[in-house]
Design a protein around this motif. Structure first.
Motif, PDB file in Angstrom:
ATOM      1  N   ARG A 212      23.313  40.005  69.712  1.00  0.00           N
ATOM      2  CA  ARG A 212      22.143  40.529  70.422  1.00  0.00           C
ATOM      3  C   ARG A 212      21.091  39.473  70.716  1.00  0.00           C
ATOM      4  NH1 ARG A 212      18.665  44.215  66.817  1.00  0.00           N
ATOM      5  NH2 ARG A 212      18.107  42.120  66.118  1.00  0.00           N
TER       6      ARG A 212
ATOM      7  N   HIS B 214      24.789  45.195  70.037  1.00  0.00           N
ATOM      8  CA  HIS B 214      25.530  44.047  70.591  1.00  0.00           C
ATOM      9  C   HIS B 214      25.791  43.049  69.461  1.00  0.00           C
ATOM     10  CE1 HIS B 214      26.707  40.700  73.117  1.00  0.00           C
ATOM     11  NE2 HIS B 214      26.624  41.460  74.206  1.00  0.00           N
TER      12      HIS B 214
ATOM     13  N   ARG C 276      23.451  48.320  79.228  1.00  0.00           N
ATOM     14  CA  ARG C 276      23.620  49.318  78.167  1.00  0.00           C
ATOM     15  C   ARG C 276      23.768  50.722  78.757  1.00  0.00           C
ATOM     16  NH1 ARG C 276      19.975  52.699  75.565  1.00  0.00           N
ATOM     17  NH2 ARG C 276      18.334  51.823  76.877  1.00  0.00           N
ATOM     18  N   GLY C 277      24.814  51.421  78.325  1.00  0.00           N
ATOM     19  CA  GLY C 277      25.034  52.790  78.761  1.00  0.00           C
ATOM     20  C   GLY C 277      25.725  52.935  80.098  1.00  0.00           C
TER      21      GLY C 277
ATOM     22  N   THR D 124      16.835  44.513  73.990  1.00  0.00           N
ATOM     23  CA  THR D 124      17.742  45.499  73.402  1.00  0.00           C
ATOM     24  C   THR D 124      17.964  46.682  74.332  1.00  0.00           C
ATOM     25  OG1 THR D 124      15.873  46.506  72.234  1.00  0.00           O
ATOM     26  CG2 THR D 124      17.176  44.889  71.029  1.00  0.00           C
ATOM     27  N   ARG D 125      17.017  46.954  75.231  1.00  0.00           N
ATOM     28  CA  ARG D 125      17.209  48.037  76.193  1.00  0.00           C
ATOM     29  C   ARG D 125      18.176  47.636  77.294  1.00  0.00           C
ATOM     30  NH1 ARG D 125      11.717  49.751  78.410  1.00  0.00           N
ATOM     31  NH2 ARG D 125      13.026  51.361  79.369  1.00  0.00           N
TER      32      ARG D 125
ATOM     33  N   GLY E 251      21.604  46.603  74.384  1.00  0.00           N
ATOM     34  CA  GLY E 251      21.879  47.497  73.272  1.00  0.00           C
ATOM     35  C   GLY E 251      21.597  46.844  71.935  1.00  0.00           C
ATOM     36  N   ASP E 252      21.175  47.647  70.998  1.00  0.00           N
ATOM     37  CA  ASP E 252      20.858  47.122  69.662  1.00  0.00           C
ATOM     38  C   ASP E 252      22.107  46.781  68.866  1.00  0.00           C
ATOM     39  OD1 ASP E 252      18.702  46.513  67.806  1.00  0.00           O
ATOM     40  OD2 ASP E 252      19.513  48.137  66.577  1.00  0.00           O
TER      41      ASP E 252
END
Length: 832
Positions: free
Chosen positions: A463, A460, A489-490, A453-454, A457-458
């Motif tokens: 996921r 997604h 992510r980000g 998840t890192r 992303g949570d």
């Protein structure tokens, strides 16, 4: 008379059909088929993600697909493309059932050490041969257009496919005179191509001059103009003409790929005006082919529309950082070779623990589990490969770095980290053990799947699946030693190629495609709401009769009950074709919980001795109760109730009528939903007013409605052969509620006759303790052909919990009733 006129019109239309003439001119063979045999047309919109589909739908770019969703009973599903989210990977999964058959669109073959690019015919053919050797092909006996792979279609029927070297021998060897006649027969398409070519050239040149002010390359822009015109217009029209011909040939399965949007998106971005312009033309092509499939007299075609992946708007890596990704990798190796290797810091306790295999508690606490700053020192201590030893394959946001065989894990970790720190790669991944992978991002080192998840992303949409696929990608036999990704992510998405739209990675927009399937599509049971290409494959095999559908799980609860009444006219449609599967598809469009059917044949010669009640119930995974109003020797004709809930027969019998008229009957079943027994009375009244009056008076009396009202909430429905102002409806309205009159603002719809209904003969009446929350008449094109009546459906809810006494009647729940001419019940021991 009406059906004779219909048959005559269809015969002349077939004689004048362009597709029929093309079959003769090109000397094409026809597939053995019958009007009721299943067929499937699969239309792929290359690169259309769910986000852009929704945007195009909202802005009116996809009017026909909007119609499919609003009027034709289609259901929109999210399609998960998998990782890599590329056309070859999705088509390998759809055509052959092989997930992640390739690690990317471009990679380095570990056996031959050659660069593989799947737009090259030799590479695509070699890969497909390997897939075909291990898996059954979906398109065997069918046709394929515009794909990477043929999917098993023979060489004659594989057109514009990379692995089949272009358009196949058919058009290459065709007589020029036949081609000229074919063009003349498709003069409308030729003129349309010419007109659209002029418009497209104008748009392309305007786009070209606009692009000149954005630091673009003149050569690239000039080269794009003819490519765009050829792909967006010419190829699309040729594919449409070929698919129409194959529909006329009666091929069992036809798959085509419309690539215009994908090409435009790569060039201008997935949300660009020109990309959405291409969608409008694609929508028109789908409408044209859908109508051709609906009119087919050779097979009962279903049309499914899907996309293989989405696209993300990206920044090209070379433009962002001034160099290509392979140059960035080489620069790191040169820098490592010229710099002295630092000695391991023996004073660093974490380093010493690492060397001894001890897990330091400090390495687990910083930034939620990310490694402490000792890792960069450790990584830099590893010796990197010499300059010129690394090879990079990266066409899009996913790439592979190949290093010399035997490169130690510490070296891979060092290079992966430096790719993130110095080359600004959003994510670099290496395999770890047998079922894990390590990833480096700007957040530090991650262990997958634990820290997935890192990375993604949570939020997604896929996921868990995408994390598992990323790990599997790192362990792919053809994967590089380091997998590089243009997104994490980000981080704003990057592509390692020069493009404004990209796919191939695990970004949410890249992996989220669409699938528009009819409501009766036999999708397999699955733990998730989305579908994968393998789910489409399983559904296609069932739809084509090449596989058996798994039994569906019956519902145990329903917040609201959907009830349908449908006179199926012995499943004989307005086109003269008898088809229970088509009727089942119409029923599935309404997704009912309870269905009341009238005019069903069981064992009758005119409908090939089929048990229509059993066939429809089986197709819908429902149980049924059948009442024969007419029995002639072994032939039965009557009504049925189908449901997904527990059901028992309460009463089945005849209604008053003249001996000179067709016998009429009624069927009363008790259906238990959430502990409440709903009383369902299905009937089909006579054709004459006096006959109907006696029959409705009997139904409202002590044998039917009165005990039913004492037993629970009542739904009385069926073909009453009477309009709403008739004596029948006035009598019913005094005791019950007409669902088409229960909703404010709803204008009652007619249900009979045929394509343009003029009368409302089919009704649903409910007791006063039932609230009507929705009502509809299914008016799809398939429904208008499947029977001379249209089905009416209502969504019902109890106003308050009720408890009634069960009627004092014998329970026939274990078997379906067959009523003989004298009214006695006989047991049907056939399976439901």
């Amino acid at each position: 008379m009406f059906f004779r006129l219909q048959r005559g019109w269809r015969r002349w239309r077939r004689r004048l059909s362009r597709s029929e003439w093309a079959i003769h001119l090109l000397g094409l063979s026809r597939a053995p088929s019958a009007p009721t045999e299943p067929g499937l047309l699969l239309i792929q919109i290359d690169g259309l993600g769910r986000d852009q589909f929704d945007a195009a739908l909202a802005h009116g770019r996809l009017p026909f697909l909007r119609r499919l969703l609003r009027r034709e009973g289609y259901v929109l599903h999210d399609l998960y493309a998998g990782v890599p989210s590329t056309t070859p990977a999705v088509q390998a999964e759809l055509f052959y059932g092989a997930r992640a058959a390739v690690p990317a669109f471009s990679f380095i073959d570990r056996t031959s050490d050659a660069d593989v690019r799947l737009y090259e015919p030799a590479a695509a053919r070699e890969l497909e041969d390997a897939l075909a050797a291990e898996h059954a092909a979906l398109l065997e006996g069918g046709a394929a257009y515009g794909n990477i792979f043929t999917g098993g279609a023979c060489e004659q029927d594989a057109h514009f496919c990379v692995s089949a070297l272009g358009i196949g021998p058919l058009l290459r060897a065709a007589n020029p005179f036949a081609i000229a006649l074919l063009a003349l027969g498709n003069l409308g398409s030729v003129l349309r191509i010419a007109g659209l070519l002029c418009a497209e050239i104008g748009l392309a040149l305007w786009d070209f001059f606009r692009a000149l002010g954005r630091d673009t390359h003149l050569a690239h822009e000039l080269k794009f103009v003819p490519t765009r015109v050829a792909i967006c217009i010419g190829l699309r029209e040729l594919i449409a003409i070929g698919a129409e011909i194959d529909l006329a040939r009666g091929l069992p399965v036809i798959q085509l790929n419309l690539v215009a949007y994908d090409e435009q998106s790569h060039r201008r971005g997935p949300d660009a005006e020109f990309a959405h312009w291409a969608l409008k033309g694609i929508d028109g092509t789908i409408r044209r082919l859908w109508r051709a499939a609906l009119r087919s007299e050779h097979r009962e075609y279903r049309v499914w529309v899907y996309s293989d992946h989405g696209q993300a708007r990206v920044t090209p890596y070379p433009m962002q950082y001034g160099r290509a990704i392979d140059e960035a990798v080489e620069a790191i190796l040169i820098d490592a070779a010229s710099a002295p290797t630092p000695a391991a810091p023996t004073h660093d306790r974490a380093w010493r623990d690492r060397q001894r295999g001890v897990q330091s508690w400090r390495a687990l606490t910083l930034r939620g589990g990310a490694p402490l700053p000792w890792l960069p020192t450790y990584a830099r201590a590893a010796t990197l490969p010499p300059p010129g030893s690394a090879r990079v394959a990266a066409m899009g946001p996913l790439g592979h770095v190949r290093l010399p065989d035997g490169t130690p894990p510490a070296t891979l970790a060092a290079l992966a980290q430096r790719l993130v720190d110095e080359a600004h790669v959003p994510a670099a991944l290496v395999r770890d053990g047998t079922d894990r992978a390590r990833a480096w991002t700007r957040d530090g080192e991650l262990l997958l799947p634990r820290d997935g998840t890192r990375l993604v992303g949570d939020d997604h949409p896929f996921r868990d699946a995408v994390i598992a696929d990323i790990v599997a990608l790192c362990h792919h036999p053809q994967a590089g030693d380091i997998v590089i990704a243009g997104w994490a992510r980000g981080v704003a998405p990057l592509s390692f190629a020069i493009e404004n739209g990209a796919h191939g990675g695990f970004n949410p927009t890249e992996t989220r495609g669409i699938a528009l399937l009819d409501a009766a599509a036999p999708l397999p049971l699955r733990e998730h709401a989305y579908v994968r290409a393998s789910d489409l494959r399983a559904a296609a095999l069932v739809a084509l009769g090449r596989s058996v559908a798994l039994p569906l799980t019956r519902r145990a609860h329903a917040p609201a009950l959907r009830v349908m009444s449908y006179n199926v006219h012995s499943c004989r449609g307005m086109d003269g074709t008898t088809s229970t599967s088509r009727v089942a598809r119409v029923i599935a469009q309404g997704a009912p919980d309870i269905v009341a059917l009238q005019e069903l044949d069981v064992g009758r010669a005119r409908t090939h001795h089929a048990d229509q009640a059993h066939q429809i119930a089986s197709l819908l995974a429902m149980t049924r109760e059948f009442h024969a109003a007419v029995t002639v020797r072994e032939e039965l004709y009557g009504d049925a109730v189908l449901t997904t809930f527990p059901m028992r027969l309460v009463r089945a019998g005849f209604l008053p009528g003249s001996a000179r008229q067709e016998p009429r009957g009624a069927l009363w079943a008790s259906v238990e939903v959430d502990g409440v027994r709903w009383q369902i009375i299905n009937t089909h009244l006579g054709l004459h007013a006096r006959e109907r009056a006696a029959q409705i008076d009997h139904l409202l009396g002590e044998h039917w409605l009165e005990p039913a009202l004492r037993a629970g909430p009542v739904v009385l429905l069926g073909d009453l052969n009477a309009g709403e102002g008739s004596y029948v409806c006035r009598r019913l309205g005094a005791r019950l509620t007409d669902v088409q009159r229960a909703l404010p603002g709803w204008r009652p719809r007619n249900t009979w006759f045929g394509h343009h209904p003029t009368r409302r003969l089919d009704h649903i009446f409910v007791s006063r303790d039932i609230e009507v929350t929705d009502v509809a008449v299914i008016e799809s094109a398939v429904a208008r052909r499947a029977s001379d009546h249209l089905p009416v459906i209502a969504t019902l809810r109890l106003r308050e919990p009720v408890k009634r006494n069960a009627p004092d009647c014998k329970d026939y729940s274990e078997t379906a009733p067959v009523i003989t001419r004298d009214g006695a019940a006989a047991r049907d021991t056939s399976p439901h």
